[in-house]
Write a protein that holds these residues in place. Structure first.
Motif, mmCIF file in Angstrom:
data_model
loop_
_atom_site.group_PDB
_atom_site.id
_atom_site.type_symbol
_atom_site.label_atom_id
_atom_site.label_comp_id
_atom_site.label_asym_id
_atom_site.label_seq_id
_atom_site.Cartn_x
_atom_site.Cartn_y
_atom_site.Cartn_z
ATOM 1 N N GLY A 145 67.758 41.648 109.328
ATOM 2 C CA GLY A 145 68.929 42.423 109.715
ATOM 3 C C GLY A 145 68.586 43.823 110.167
ATOM 4 N N SER A 146 69.471 44.393 110.960
ATOM 5 C CA SER A 146 69.273 45.767 111.414
ATOM 6 C C SER A 146 69.358 46.753 110.261
ATOM 7 N N GLU A 147 69.942 46.306 109.126
ATOM 8 C CA GLU A 147 70.035 47.183 107.955
ATOM 9 C C GLU A 147 68.887 46.946 106.981
ATOM 10 N N GLY A 148 67.910 46.088 107.364
ATOM 11 C CA GLY A 148 66.702 45.916 106.566
ATOM 12 C C GLY A 148 66.650 44.687 105.687
ATOM 13 N N SER A 149 67.653 43.810 105.749
ATOM 14 C CA SER A 149 67.638 42.608 104.914
ATOM 15 C C SER A 149 66.691 41.565 105.494
ATOM 16 N N ILE A 150 66.051 40.804 104.592
ATOM 17 C CA ILE A 150 65.131 39.734 104.974
ATOM 18 C C ILE A 150 65.505 38.510 104.149
ATOM 19 N N ASN A 151 65.814 37.404 104.830
ATOM 20 C CA ASN A 151 66.205 36.186 104.132
ATOM 21 C C ASN A 151 65.397 35.003 104.634
ATOM 22 N N LYS A 166 64.532 43.362 100.746
ATOM 23 C CA LYS A 166 65.062 44.530 101.452
ATOM 24 C C LYS A 166 63.915 45.442 101.854
ATOM 25 N N SER A 167 63.840 45.738 103.131
ATOM 26 C CA SER A 167 62.807 46.645 103.610
ATOM 27 C C SER A 167 63.180 48.085 103.289
ATOM 28 N N GLU A 168 62.237 48.813 102.716
ATOM 29 C CA GLU A 168 62.468 50.228 102.443
ATOM 30 C C GLU A 168 62.321 51.070 103.703
ATOM 31 N N SER A 169 61.773 50.454 104.769
ATOM 32 C CA SER A 169 61.544 51.192 106.013
ATOM 33 C C SER A 169 62.654 50.987 107.033
ATOM 34 N N GLY A 170 63.697 50.246 106.650
ATOM 35 C CA GLY A 170 64.856 50.127 107.526
ATOM 36 C C GLY A 170 64.838 48.908 108.419
ATOM 37 N N GLU A 171 65.269 49.074 109.634
ATOM 38 C CA GLU A 171 65.569 48.019 110.591
ATOM 39 C C GLU A 171 64.426 47.023 110.774
ATOM 40 N N ILE A 172 64.766 45.736 110.722
ATOM 41 C CA ILE A 172 63.791 44.688 111.007
ATOM 42 C C ILE A 172 63.741 44.497 112.521
ATOM 43 N N MET A 173 62.585 44.755 113.104
ATOM 44 C CA MET A 173 62.432 44.683 114.551
ATOM 45 C C MET A 173 62.028 43.292 115.024
ATOM 46 N N SER A 174 61.243 42.591 114.191
ATOM 47 C CA SER A 174 60.649 41.332 114.620
ATOM 48 C C SER A 174 60.123 40.607 113.392
ATOM 49 N N ALA A 175 59.877 39.301 113.536
ATOM 50 C CA ALA A 175 59.295 38.518 112.447
ATOM 51 C C ALA A 175 58.659 37.267 113.026
ATOM 52 N N ASP A 176 57.707 36.698 112.287
ATOM 53 C CA ASP A 176 57.077 35.460 112.740
ATOM 54 C C ASP A 176 56.438 34.757 111.551
ATOM 55 N N PHE A 177 56.265 33.434 111.704
ATOM 56 C CA PHE A 177 55.557 32.619 110.728
ATOM 57 C C PHE A 177 54.124 32.389 111.188
ATOM 58 N N GLY A 181 52.797 27.957 108.448
ATOM 59 C CA GLY A 181 54.079 28.207 107.802
ATOM 60 C C GLY A 181 53.953 28.762 106.402
ATOM 61 N N GLY A 182 52.732 28.984 105.933
ATOM 62 C CA GLY A 182 52.523 29.461 104.574
ATOM 63 C C GLY A 182 52.808 30.933 104.380
ATOM 64 N N GLN A 183 52.825 31.692 105.472
ATOM 65 C CA GLN A 183 53.125 33.118 105.411
ATOM 66 C C GLN A 183 54.136 33.469 106.495
ATOM 67 N N PHE A 184 54.842 34.575 106.267
ATOM 68 C CA PHE A 184 55.649 35.151 107.335
ATOM 69 C C PHE A 184 55.478 36.659 107.303
ATOM 70 N N ALA A 185 55.640 37.264 108.465
ATOM 71 C CA ALA A 185 55.487 38.710 108.599
ATOM 72 C C ALA A 185 56.765 39.295 109.165
ATOM 73 N N ILE A 186 57.115 40.481 108.699
ATOM 74 C CA ILE A 186 58.256 41.205 109.252
ATOM 75 C C ILE A 186 57.796 42.600 109.674
ATOM 76 N N VAL A 187 58.420 43.099 110.727
ATOM 77 C CA VAL A 187 58.040 44.383 111.307
ATOM 78 C C VAL A 187 59.226 45.332 111.283
ATOM 79 N N THR A 188 58.988 46.541 110.797
ATOM 80 C CA THR A 188 59.912 47.656 110.976
ATOM 81 C C THR A 188 59.212 48.656 111.892
ATOM 82 N N PRO A 189 59.901 49.683 112.362
ATOM 83 C CA PRO A 189 59.198 50.650 113.215
ATOM 84 C C PRO A 189 57.970 51.273 112.560
ATOM 85 N N LYS A 190 57.967 51.365 111.229
ATOM 86 C CA LYS A 190 56.897 52.093 110.554
ATOM 87 C C LYS A 190 55.829 51.221 109.910
#
Length: 338
Positions: A145-151, A166-177, A181-190
């Motif tokens: 989510g743009s508010e930092g949620s990850i589900n 919940k990301s402490e760095s804010g907006e989720i910009m992108s994500a991938d597996f 499929g054993g891991q996933f990554a999420i990106v915030t601006p920081k």
């Protein structure tokens, strides 16, 4: 060649079960602009260099346009993020994670909403589901989510695999597996955070690098490699003063940087991985599209002035034969890949 969709395009995805198909989502948003919010499944005919829309889903009036989209790798299913109308959002029941099923053999072809779930606590339309990704096997859906949620949701039940992160760095910009499929990554601006798909525990954290020890940067996107690049992880980085875009390649066995290269003097705004794992496509704010060697980052092809307005998304078709771009100018550009 160009295909006019007729609505501003927010998101594009390949359809894994049919290499001639791609899906787009967009529209005028929740306003009363008169521009409808839709998802459209489209078929490419290479012999005539044409595209035909084969199925359409229209959202209810005052609902938001879809802001992220993904197609199941093998089933006739599309997942998207789209806010409900403002009254529902304010009431705290915004079921933005939506599942649609299509049947193209019927007359007329069908594209129908079959399931939805709330994944954000926010009660404002300003927050939205910015990321929707299917896992490679299609057994999970990742939302950001743009508010930092990850589900992380199990598919097809949409039950949470673990509580919302919940990301402490804010907006989720992108994500991938990862490919397994054993891991996933999420990106915030920081920063970038890597998690275990099974437990939700963090396994790696990456702070945004500094270019040449002087230019502060911000992450834009991330991608895991596929096939021969399976053990690499790619991050897209733009300098804060927007005069340079770069790609970093990380070894996922050591999480050491193997390469950090400049791509353009314009920020990158969208990226896609070729299904072979050998190529990356990036779009920049100058409305140019680059196809890069995923090993060396050498530019293999460049298409300039692809759109008249900002490019919002990129996707390779599932056979890698075409690259599809989407733009707020209401067009898709179909680029053949040799």
């Amino acid at each position: 060649f160009l295909f006019e969709v007729g609505i501003p395009i927010n998101c594009v995805a390949a359809v894994g079960s049919d290499p001639t198909l791609f899906v787009v989502g967009g529209g005028g948003g929740p306003s009363r602009s008169g521009v409808a919010n839709k998802i459209l499944i489209n078929r490419i005919d290479s012999s005539t260099q044409s595209v035909t829309t084969v199925a359409t889903y229209s959202f209810e009036p005052l609902e938001d346009a879809p802001t992220s989209i993904a197609a199941h790798p093998s089933r006739p299913v599309i997942a998207c993020g789209a806010n409900n109308n403002n009254d529902i959002v304010k009431a705290g029941d915004n079921r933005s994670a939506r599942i649609l099923e299509y049947s193209l053999n019927q007359d007329p072809p069908q594209l129908e909403l079959i399931h939805s779930r709330s994944v954000m606590d926010s009660r404002t339309m300003n927050d939205y589901q910015k990321v929707t990704v299917f896992s490679p096997k299609g057994d999970h859906i990742l939302t950001g989510g743009s508010e930092g949620s990850i589900n992380l949701l199990a598919y097809p039940s949409l039950d949470p695999v673990f509580p919302t992160l919940k990301s402490e760095s804010g907006e989720i910009m992108s994500a991938d597996f990862s490919q397994s499929g054993g891991q996933f990554a999420i990106v915030t601006p920081k920063d970038v955070s890597v998690f275990s798909t099974r437990t939700g525990k963090g396994v790696q954290h990456i702070e945004c690098p500094v270019y040449k020890n002087k230019s502060e940067c911000r992450f834009r996107s991330c991608l895991y490699g596929r096939g021969p690049t399976e053990h690499f992880f790619y991050t897209i980085v733009n300098t804060l003063n927007r005069d340079r875009s770069l790609i970093a390649k990380w070894n996922t066995n050591t999480w050491e940087t193997e390469s950090f290269r400049s791509v353009s003097r314009f920020p990158i705004i969208a990226v896609a991985m070729h299904p072979s794992g050998n190529y990356l496509a990036v779009a920049t704010t100058e409305n140019a599209v680059y196809v890069l060697d995923a090993h060396s980052f050498q530019t293999m092809a460049k298409s300039a002035d692809v759109h008249g307005f900002a490019i919002t998304s990129l996707a390779f078709t599932s056979d890698g034969a075409h690259l599809v771009t989407g733009s707020i100018d209401t067009n898709c550009c179909i680029i053949p890949i040799p």
